[in-house]
Design a protein around this motif. Sequence first.
Motif, short mmCIF file in Angstrom:
data_model
loop_
_atom_site.label_atom_id
_atom_site.label_comp_id
_atom_site.label_asym_id
_atom_site.label_seq_id
_atom_site.Cartn_x
_atom_site.Cartn_y
_atom_site.Cartn_z
N LEU A 52 0.85 -1.18 0.00
CA LEU A 52 0.00 0.00 0.00
C LEU A 52 0.89 1.24 0.00
N ILE A 53 0.70 2.13 -0.97
CA ILE A 53 1.58 3.29 -1.07
C ILE A 53 0.85 4.62 -0.91
N ASP A 54 -0.49 4.62 -1.03
CA ASP A 54 -1.21 5.88 -0.87
C ASP A 54 -2.70 5.62 -0.61
N ILE A 55 -3.26 6.43 0.25
CA ILE A 55 -4.72 6.43 0.49
C ILE A 55 -5.16 7.88 0.50
N THR A 56 -6.20 8.18 -0.27
CA THR A 56 -6.77 9.52 -0.29
C THR A 56 -8.24 9.42 0.12
N LEU A 57 -8.62 10.24 1.09
CA LEU A 57 -9.99 10.23 1.61
C LEU A 57 -10.62 11.60 1.43
N ASP A 58 -11.89 11.62 1.01
CA ASP A 58 -12.64 12.87 0.95
C ASP A 58 -12.94 13.30 2.39
N ASP A 59 -12.76 14.58 2.69
CA ASP A 59 -12.97 15.07 4.05
C ASP A 59 -14.38 14.80 4.58
N SER A 60 -15.36 14.74 3.70
CA SER A 60 -16.74 14.52 4.15
C SER A 60 -16.93 13.15 4.80
N LEU A 61 -16.02 12.21 4.52
CA LEU A 61 -16.13 10.87 5.11
C LEU A 61 -15.59 10.80 6.53
N LEU A 62 -14.87 11.80 6.95
CA LEU A 62 -14.24 11.75 8.26
C LEU A 62 -15.26 11.75 9.41
N SER A 63 -16.47 12.22 9.14
CA SER A 63 -17.50 12.22 10.18
C SER A 63 -18.45 11.02 10.05
#
Length: 105
Positions: A52-63
Amino acid sequence: MFENFDLSKMSAMLEEAQKQAQKMQEDASNKEFTAKSGGGMVSVSMNGNGELIDITLDDSLLSDKESLQILLISAINDVSKMVEDNKKLATTQMLSSIGGFGAKS
């Protein structure tokens, strides 16, 4: 049973297989595979070795922990499948090039 068996040819084939396997591993570390889920809200990248070299998450998913978990699992499973399929293809190509053990393309 082995009267026409030539050990020198087998040794050369094994040496070639070892060289091909080493090259395949080097090539794999330079490849990158990316899978997205949730319409691109989660993106996961792995190299050809399955690291695994990168993970990108949309900020709206943090909640929304549950949605984040589901989308992350989906993306990781998808990219893992891509890496595994690439390994199988490379192995088949390697085997067919060194002695016809694999399926011909």
